[in-house]
Design an enzyme around this catalytic site. Structure first.
Site, PDB file in Angstrom:
ATOM      1  N   THR A 255      49.142 -26.115  34.646  1.00 13.00           N
ATOM      2  CA  THR A 255      48.199 -25.602  33.526  1.00 13.00           C
ATOM      3  C   THR A 255      47.807 -26.535  32.616  1.00 13.00           C
ATOM      4  OG1 THR A 255      49.175 -23.232  33.807  1.00 13.00           O
ATOM      5  CG2 THR A 255      48.138 -23.775  31.375  1.00 13.00           C
ATOM      6  N   PHE A 257      46.974 -27.459  28.888  1.00 12.98           N
ATOM      7  CA  PHE A 257      47.136 -27.260  27.557  1.00 12.98           C
ATOM      8  C   PHE A 257      46.599 -28.043  26.674  1.00 12.98           C
ATOM      9  CE2 PHE A 257      50.576 -25.267  29.811  1.00 12.98           C
ATOM     10  CZ  PHE A 257      50.751 -23.943  29.117  1.00 12.98           C
TER      11      PHE A 257
END
Length: 354
Positions: A255, A257
């Site tokens: 992921t 961020f």
């Protein structure tokens, strides 16, 4: 050399390291005093990016690059805390991947503040309650995070850095064998991301959805016949043993961020820029706008559409590109983009994650 002699030399080296670390800390404290007089930012992504890159380039080994980064992340975090302890908002609770991402960027000497929604991360920084915020923006498996993109439309926060957090899932349980597990607590995304492993190893276990991986660990910590899919940080927080590591189906899943703040980092030579724009609803307008990036050889790394909510079927385009707004090619591309757009807003130029 004998084992005692090796250990004696290590002890001497540790003494030298400790002396040098404290000297570095004292210099950091003096820098902090200077920054307070000029009201400068205590967290400077471009400087830290340069430090990490320089250390990795000059590292002769046997320490690997990721180990050097991890060591200096904590050294920089501890020294920065002497300048000013930073508070960082993240999508909680503690022990989530957002929490891990915050630690990966700011180190464990910062104070992390969990909040319940992505919009609240923005609000904490905007109100001055936290210095920075960490929000997920896209996942290599599930795609973009709409709430993060939408939150930029009503915020004046800047993107000041990015983080790529590997998504590794662990099975946490007080059971000593898989056969003893009767219930599995998990957030819906880890369930989907570990589906094949679960079919092979826990095909008949009852699955109970939790609001987060950390909440799943909390529930499993109170249920001796259960397990949870969660991070190692959640395992530590709830004193829950890791029964199986890396149960994710896709080991490359990660992921991205974003770090939110009010900095405007200077170019490092390896940067990204995020922006939002919209174009007239006419044939060919989007193609004309995107041609600005092709003309000046600017590479786009992400493009997403979000509804404007001001009129049906009108959209904002969220774009990430390689380069800094102060780079000549990017500057020219943005100027041309503005000629074909109704609205262009740069969300920030920042060091690209390595």
């Amino acid at each position: 050399m004998s084992l005692p002699e090796w250990r004696k030399e290590i002890d001497q080296i540790d003494e030298q390291i400790l002396h040098l670390l404290n000297r570095r800390a004292e210099l950091a404290r003096q820098i902090g005093h200077a920054k307070s007089r000029t009201r400068s930012h205590y967290f400077t992504p471009e400087r830290e990016h340069t430090v990490f890159r320089r250390l990795v380039q000059m590292n002769p080994g046997p320490l690997e690059a990721h180990a050097v980064r991890a060591i200096y992340r904590e050294i920089i975090s501890a020294c920065r805390a002497l300048e000013k302890p930073l508070t960082v908002a993240f999508l909680g609770p503690e022990g989530t991947f957002s929490h891990l991402a915050g630690i990966a960027r700011f180190g464990s000497s910062s104070e992390f503040v969990p909040v319940e929604r992505i919009a609240e991360v923005f609000a904490q920084v905007e109100r001055g309650l936290c210095d920075y915020g960490v929000v997920p923006v896209e996942n290599s498996w599930a795609g973009a995070v709409p709430e993060t993109l939408d939150s930029f439309l009503n915020s004046n926060l800047r993107v000041v850095w990015e983080i790529y957090q590997p998504i590794y899932h662990n099975l946490l349980s007080r059971c000593t064998a898989l056969e003893e597990i009767k219930r599995l607590y998990s957030h819906f995304q880890p369930l989907a991301q570990c589906r094949q492993w679960l079919r092979n190893h826990l095909p008949h276990v009852e699955e109970i959805e939790a609001s987060s991986t950390a909440k799943a660990a909390e529930l499993a910590s109170r249920d001796p016949e259960s397990a949870a899919i969660a991070t190692y940080l959640a395992a530590e927080k709830y004193d829950l043993p890791i029964l199986c590591e890396h149960i994710e189906d896709d080991p490359t899943n990660r992921t991205r961020f974003l770090v939110l703040g009010y900095n405007e980092p200077e170019p490092t030579g390896k940067d990204k820029t995020s922006l939002i724009f919209t174009v007239p609803n006419r044939a060919g307008e989007l193609a004309h706008a995107l041609n600005a990036f092709e003309k000046y050889d600017v590479n786009l790394t992400m493009i997403e559409t979000r509804p404007t909510r001001s009129a049906p079927w009108q959209y904002f385009f969220y774009v990430d590109l390689q380069g800094h707004v102060k780079d000549m090619a990017v500057s020219k591309a943005l100027n041309l983009l503005k000629e074909h757009s109704l609205f262009v807003r740069v969300l920030g130029s920042y060091p690209e994650a390595s």
